[in-house]
Design a protein around this motif. Structure first.
Motif: not given
Length: 607
Positions: A510-513, A537-538, A542-543, A576-582
């Motif tokens: 994340a720091a490099q991104l 990438h982000t 976790g950027h 991610g599944r929860t976030r994607a559905r939200t």
């Protein structure tokens, strides 16, 4: 020319159309519709002139989720009587219901009174807040077999017809169709005419607060007023594109070539509706760097609209030729180095698709077998990029002049007809391959058409400009600070940035991104292609700084090309599944059914 070729072509049965098995065929449509934004419905009548007096006892139409209110048959003497008709009892999830109308030898036309469902899959009704202005918006997307959800029709690409239409809309809105467009109406009643015969999937309608700007005597841009100045700048080379296409493969046969820039929920990059290409606003990059998509839709005016795949199993005949043609247009206008970048990006997308589908899968054949599935499942990079690679291979064997002469004659000879794979191969052999002993073996034709993956004789593609990008990537991987790369990237196009982002290691932190973002401002980019290449990438690293921009992108952009990989990248993250559905719960009303069908299935998959 080989006189043994059938003329007109004897079409194969279309597995995705009940109407294709009807002995009686249509030849002209008179459409009368009222657009009701309150109920989200179209209502009116479709009067179909029959191709010729027929001994057939019935004519069959494709319908899906339509309410059929009445059917009449018309005779040459003007007599109109109520018809005997039936709808197949069982509605197929994909194909819908066949409408069967009884005929007598005296019948010359059939009139169907109907209305659409508020949930018609082809129609997207947008509230004002989903547009760039203050008014509601409607657009259709008929490909592949969604025309039957807003029009009872013979919904097969092998069946063509001319049409006229009268469409009533709210007086303050503009209606447009894939036809001659009158542009002005004080009353909200618009009259359209399409003199060239088209298949049903090229029927198109849009209604909204739209303005027009001419670019030349035969090209122009329709868009919402807030979008029009940007679009006019972006597509300034449109007339040059048309002229370049004509120079390559013969005259443009559709009179005008206009673009309609739709709201961002449009599920595709573009749709080649005759005379009026629909395009996504995601190509409004500000630097004209994404206009190869317009060249692609323009090329469809020859490969697809002029010579059309007979069934969706033959889809590669539309798209493979179109991708090849598109890149020839871009090379003509902007040089070989520009076109080389497009070839490399396309080949990378093809390899990704083959890996995703499976290298031995029959779905990587050019000629598909989609009989029991939605033809939308065949609209992959295989048809586009493997089809283009076949033509590149043929070019490498016979040379451009011979291939160009073949393609130009092909478009001229089969204009306004459908083409299936078997007939095309017959024509290819007769006009090109058989003239040189051993040429078909060198081409390895069977492996291309009915074999999996990418045949080994596909010409390698390369890009000098991408080689320079790779050198910059190597500097980054050797420890150079992102800010030190700025001088080398000053004049990069969108394509070079996308190649750069695709080449970034998947191990970046994340720091490099964050350092890359500080130098190049990817998260704040207004370029959809760059954002779509950056966000995976982000997500992986976790950027967190990119999360609001990602969510905004998913909430407002409905282009399926971007949505699928981004939701997949979301699903691969912790929780991610929860976030994607939200996010999807909020975004879904902004997506067209073409996109929601795919994302619904993706998010319902078991882990």
């Amino acid at each position: 020319m080989n006189s043994s070729l059938p003329q007109p072509i004897a079409l194969p049965t279309d597995p995705h159309s009940s109407a294709s098995r009807s002995a009686a065929r249509v030849q002209h449509l008179a459409l009368h519709l009222t657009v009701d934004f309150g109920s989200h419905t179209l209502s009116g009548s479709a009067t179909w002139q029959l191709a010729e007096p027929s001994a057939a006892e019935e004519i069959v139409f494709d319908t899906r989720d339509l309410t059929i209110e009445a059917v009449e048959v018309l005779e040459a003497n003007g007599a109109t009587t109520a018809a005997n008709f039936t709808l197949d009892e069982a509605a197929d999830r994909v194909l819908g219901q066949a409408l069967r109308v009884e005929l007598t030898p005296a019948v010359t036309a059939v009139r169907i009174h109907y209305r659409t469902a508020p949930t018609a899959a082809a129609l997207q009704w947008l509230a004002p807040e989903q547009t760039a202005g203050t008014q509601p918006f409607l657009f259709t997307q008929s490909q592949a077999i969604l025309a039957r959800t807003w029009l009872p029709c013979q919904d097969s690409p092998g069946i063509r017809f001319t049409y006229e239409a009268t469409v009533r809309v709210p007086a303050h809105l503009l209606a447009l169709m894939s036809a001659e467009n009158p542009q002005l109406s004080a009353s909200g009643e618009y009259h359209f005419r399409m003199a060239q015969p088209i298949p049903a999937y090229l029927m198109a309608l849009a209604v909204g607060d739209l303005a027009f700007a001419p670019l030349s005597h035969r090209t122009g841009i329709y868009a919402e007023p807030a979008t029009l100045p940007v679009a006019t700048h972006e597509f300034a080379d449109l007339e040059k594109m048309v002229a370049a296409a004509e120079e390559l493969y013969g005259p443009y046969r559709w009179e005008r070539y206009d673009l309609l820039v739709l709201p961002p929920s449009f599920p595709f990059g573009g749709m080649e509706n005759p005379r009026l290409t629909f395009v996504t606003p995601t190509i409004l990059a500000g630097d004209r760097s994404l206009t190869s998509l317009v060249a692609h839709e323009l090329a469809h005016s020859w490969s697809g609209n002029l010579v059309t795949n007979a069934t969706w199993n033959d889809f590669w005949l539309n798209e493979g030729f179109t991708v090849y043609f598109e890149r020839r247009i871009m090379e003509h206008l902007y040089g070989s180095e520009y076109a080389d970048m497009l070839q490399v990006l396309g080949r990378a997308a093809l390899h990704h698709t083959i890996d995703e589908i499976g290298v031995s899968s029959p779905d990587t054949h050019l000629h598909l077998a989609l009989a029991s599935r939605d033809p939308d499942e065949g609209l992959t990079e295989i048809a586009y990029e493997k089809g283009c690679a076949l033509l590149l291979t043929l070019e490498s064997l016979v040379g451009r002049p011979r291939l160009d002469a073949f393609i130009k004659e092909y478009f001229a000879r089969f204009s306004f007809q459908a083409m299936d794979t078997a007939t095309f191969l017959h024509y290819l052999r007769a006009e090109l391959l058989d003239q040189e002993p051993g040429l078909e073996a060198k081409l390895n034709l069977a492996a291309w058409v009915d074999g999996p993956g990418l045949p080994p004789n596909a010409p390698a593609v390369s890009s000098r400009r991408f080689d320079a990008v790779d050198q910059t990537l190597a500097q980054l991987q050797s420890g150079a600070a992102p800010s030190a790369l700025l001088p080398a990237t000053t004049d990069w196009s969108s394509h070079e940035w996308v190649h750069f982002l695709h080449g970034l290691p998947s191990t970046l932190s994340a720091a490099q991104l964050g350092a890359l973002d500080e130098a190049f401002h990817f998260t704040a980019s207004g370029n959809a292609e760059i954002l779509a290449a950056w966000f995976p990438h982000t997500l992986r690293a976790g950027h967190a700084a990119a999360e609001p921009a990602l969510e905004k992108f998913l909430l407002h952009v409905g282009r399926r090309k971007f949505l699928v990989p981004l939701y997949r990248a979301l699903l691969a993250t912790p929780n991610g599944r929860t976030r994607a559905r939200t996010i999807y719960a909020k975004a879904r009303p902004n997506y067209h059914s073409v996109a929601t069908g795919t994302i619904d299935a993706l998010l319902s998959e078991q882990v």
